[in-house]
Write a protein that holds these residues in place. Structure first.
Motif, PDB file in Angstrom:
ATOM      1  N   ALA A 178       0.826  -1.207   0.000  1.00 48.08           N
ATOM      2  CA  ALA A 178       0.000   0.000   0.000  1.00 48.08           C
ATOM      3  C   ALA A 178       0.856   1.250   0.000  1.00 48.08           C
ATOM      4  O   ALA A 178       0.616   2.199  -0.746  1.00 48.08           O
ATOM      5  CB  ALA A 178      -0.921  -0.004   1.222  1.00 48.08           C
ATOM      6  N   PHE A 179       1.898   1.267   0.837  1.00 46.54           N
ATOM      7  CA  PHE A 179       2.749   2.442   0.932  1.00 46.54           C
ATOM      8  C   PHE A 179       3.669   2.575  -0.276  1.00 46.54           C
ATOM      9  O   PHE A 179       4.050   3.673  -0.660  1.00 46.54           O
ATOM     10  CB  PHE A 179       3.566   2.389   2.222  1.00 46.54           C
ATOM     11  CG  PHE A 179       2.723   2.502   3.455  1.00 46.54           C
ATOM     12  CD1 PHE A 179       2.325   3.738   3.921  1.00 46.54           C
ATOM     13  CD2 PHE A 179       2.293   1.380   4.127  1.00 46.54           C
ATOM     14  CE1 PHE A 179       1.522   3.858   5.042  1.00 46.54           C
ATOM     15  CE2 PHE A 179       1.493   1.467   5.244  1.00 46.54           C
ATOM     16  CZ  PHE A 179       1.102   2.716   5.712  1.00 46.54           C
ATOM     17  N   LYS A 180       4.018   1.453  -0.881  1.00 51.34           N
ATOM     18  CA  LYS A 180       4.823   1.510  -2.100  1.00 51.34           C
ATOM     19  C   LYS A 180       4.042   2.179  -3.220  1.00 51.34           C
ATOM     20  O   LYS A 180       4.567   3.040  -3.935  1.00 51.34           O
ATOM     21  CB  LYS A 180       5.250   0.098  -2.512  1.00 51.34           C
ATOM     22  CG  LYS A 180       6.293  -0.518  -1.588  1.00 51.34           C
ATOM     23  CD  LYS A 180       6.620  -1.948  -2.001  1.00 51.34           C
ATOM     24  CE  LYS A 180       7.644  -2.550  -1.046  1.00 51.34           C
ATOM     25  NZ  LYS A 180       7.959  -3.950  -1.352  1.00 51.34           N
ATOM     26  N   VAL A 181       2.784   1.774  -3.369  1.00 52.59           N
ATOM     27  CA  VAL A 181       1.945   2.380  -4.400  1.00 52.59           C
ATOM     28  C   VAL A 181       1.738   3.859  -4.116  1.00 52.59           C
ATOM     29  O   VAL A 181       1.858   4.711  -5.011  1.00 52.59           O
ATOM     30  CB  VAL A 181       0.591   1.658  -4.504  1.00 52.59           C
ATOM     31  CG1 VAL A 181      -0.333   2.394  -5.480  1.00 52.59           C
ATOM     32  CG2 VAL A 181       0.790   0.221  -4.964  1.00 52.59           C
ATOM     33  N   LEU A 182       1.432   4.211  -2.865  1.00 53.84           N
ATOM     34  CA  LEU A 182       1.184   5.612  -2.508  1.00 53.84           C
ATOM     35  C   LEU A 182       2.435   6.469  -2.683  1.00 53.84           C
ATOM     36  O   LEU A 182       2.344   7.623  -3.104  1.00 53.84           O
ATOM     37  CB  LEU A 182       0.677   5.700  -1.073  1.00 53.84           C
ATOM     38  CG  LEU A 182      -0.740   5.161  -0.844  1.00 53.84           C
ATOM     39  CD1 LEU A 182      -1.025   5.022   0.631  1.00 53.84           C
ATOM     40  CD2 LEU A 182      -1.754   6.076  -1.509  1.00 53.84           C
ATOM     41  N   ALA A 183       3.600   5.915  -2.358  1.00 51.93           N
ATOM     42  CA  ALA A 183       4.842   6.675  -2.517  1.00 51.93           C
ATOM     43  C   ALA A 183       5.074   7.024  -3.980  1.00 51.93           C
ATOM     44  O   ALA A 183       5.438   8.162  -4.313  1.00 51.93           O
ATOM     45  CB  ALA A 183       6.025   5.874  -1.978  1.00 51.93           C
ATOM     46  N   MET A 184       4.854   6.057  -4.852  1.00 51.77           N
ATOM     47  CA  MET A 184       5.087   6.308  -6.280  1.00 51.77           C
ATOM     48  C   MET A 184       3.982   7.145  -6.901  1.00 51.77           C
ATOM     49  O   MET A 184       4.231   7.977  -7.774  1.00 51.77           O
ATOM     50  CB  MET A 184       5.230   4.967  -7.018  1.00 51.77           C
ATOM     51  CG  MET A 184       6.523   4.237  -6.694  1.00 51.77           C
ATOM     52  SD  MET A 184       6.739   2.688  -7.605  1.00 51.77           S
ATOM     53  CE  MET A 184       5.753   1.582  -6.584  1.00 51.77           C
ATOM     54  N   ASP A 185       2.747   6.947  -6.449  1.00 55.72           N
ATOM     55  CA  ASP A 185       1.611   7.649  -7.037  1.00 55.72           C
ATOM     56  C   ASP A 185       1.500   9.085  -6.531  1.00 55.72           C
ATOM     57  O   ASP A 185       1.338  10.017  -7.325  1.00 55.72           O
ATOM     58  CB  ASP A 185       0.324   6.882  -6.726  1.00 55.72           C
ATOM     59  CG  ASP A 185      -0.911   7.590  -7.259  1.00 55.72           C
ATOM     60  OD1 ASP A 185      -0.926   7.907  -8.458  1.00 55.72           O
ATOM     61  OD2 ASP A 185      -1.848   7.820  -6.479  1.00 55.72           O
ATOM     62  N   GLN A 186       1.579   9.279  -5.204  1.00 58.38           N
ATOM     63  CA  GLN A 186       1.358  10.591  -4.618  1.00 58.38           C
ATOM     64  C   GLN A 186       2.637  11.429  -4.516  1.00 58.38           C
ATOM     65  O   GLN A 186       2.643  12.601  -4.892  1.00 58.38           O
ATOM     66  CB  GLN A 186       0.725  10.441  -3.226  1.00 58.38           C
ATOM     67  CG  GLN A 186      -0.625   9.754  -3.228  1.00 58.38           C
ATOM     68  CD  GLN A 186      -1.700  10.573  -3.911  1.00 58.38           C
ATOM     69  OE1 GLN A 186      -1.672  11.797  -3.882  1.00 58.38           O
ATOM     70  NE2 GLN A 186      -2.650   9.901  -4.550  1.00 58.38           N
TER      71      GLN A 186
END
Length: 278
Positions: free
Chosen positions: A181-189
């Motif tokens: 979840a945090f990997k996706v959010l780090a790259m997306d946001q």
């Protein structure tokens, strides 16, 4: 319940887990662990062992399609994996000194807020912004296919993204959760990558992390072939199907699925912490 019935039900649940994990970049473990422990009464250690196998299968099953189609950024994934690995080691060392229950509640709040952030209106394609000099030097920028052709993207705020990956690794080591979840959010946001690039790169990364962890569980005898086999056989076709759906799916639909999974994760973590579940 007979062994055949048990295996078929586990297969169906694993198929769904592989589908969701492939679409969101979170890995099938988000669904597998609560499914095996809450529904089938499997010991948490064996559930985590089977979950790690499922995450590797999800990553292998979907990453091959994502790489072939040109979505996943392998150079970026391997670079950020350094941060999550270091963070996981720090988290494991801090586990004896931090109140996990309090941290779990804080993390649940963060997940719910993250679900809100992921639903904020955002363009399908990345807006032109000042490129990160470190990303340019390491040649981490890339391209991804769209219905309008191949579109280049630039990585922004690489140090911020690396720091979030470090925090994700620490939380993973402290709480024993996957940090997809945090990997996706780090790259997306933070790094402002296209959402499909974020989820596909995350899928590749979690497989690398899970492979290292699976060796530990295997050496301790917590990977049961009779349980892991139907899990893996269910996750693989689910991951392949999810990879095919993602290529043509609308980004907003993927964001909705991603947000729903984050909210479910948050509720599950609070329940486990306060009521003494897993």
């Amino acid at each position: 319940m007979t062994i055949l019935t048990f295996s078929l039900l586990v297969w169906l649940g694993s198929f769904s887990a592989g589908l969701v994990g492939s679409l969101t970049g979170l890995g099938g473990g988000v669904v597998i662990v609560p499914l095996l422990t809450s529904v089938f009464g499997v010991d948490i250690r064996y559930a985590v062992g089977a979950s790690l196998v499922s995450v590797i299968a999800t990553s292998l099953g979907s990453a091959s399609t994502y790489i072939k189609q040109g979505f996943a950024n392998l150079r970026l994934g391997m670079f950020l994996e350094v941060a999550t690995t270091i963070g996981a080691m720090i988290g494991a060392l801090l586990a004896a000194f931090v109140s996990v229950k309090f941290l779990t509640i804080i993390l649940a709040v963060v997940l719910i807020y993250s679900a809100y952030l992921s639903q904020r209106p955002k363009a399908e394609n990345q807006e032109i912004a000042e490129p990160d000099p470190i990303a340019e030097y390491l040649q981490l920028n890339g391209t991804y296919p769209t219905p309008n052709g191949v579109i280049p993207y630039q990585i922004n705020a690489l140090p911020a993204g690396f720091s979030i990956m470090l925090i994700a690794g620490v939380l993973s080591g402290l709480l024993g959760i996957g940090s997809g979840a945090f990997k996706v959010l780090a790259m997306d946001q933070a790094m402002r990558l296209p959402f499909k690039v974020s989820t596909t790169t995350s899928n590749f990364m979690i497989g690398v992390t899970a492979a290292a962890s699976a060796g530990v569980y295997l050496s301790r005898g917590y990977i049961d072939p009779g349980l892991s086999m139907p899990v893996m056989l269910g996750v693989l076709p689910g991951a392949f199907l999810g990879a095919r759906i993602l290529i043509g799916a609308k980004t907003q639909t993927l964001r909705i699925i991603f947000s729903l999974v984050l909210v479910v994760m948050a509720i599950k973590m609070v329940y486990n912490s306060l009521i003494g579940g897993l």
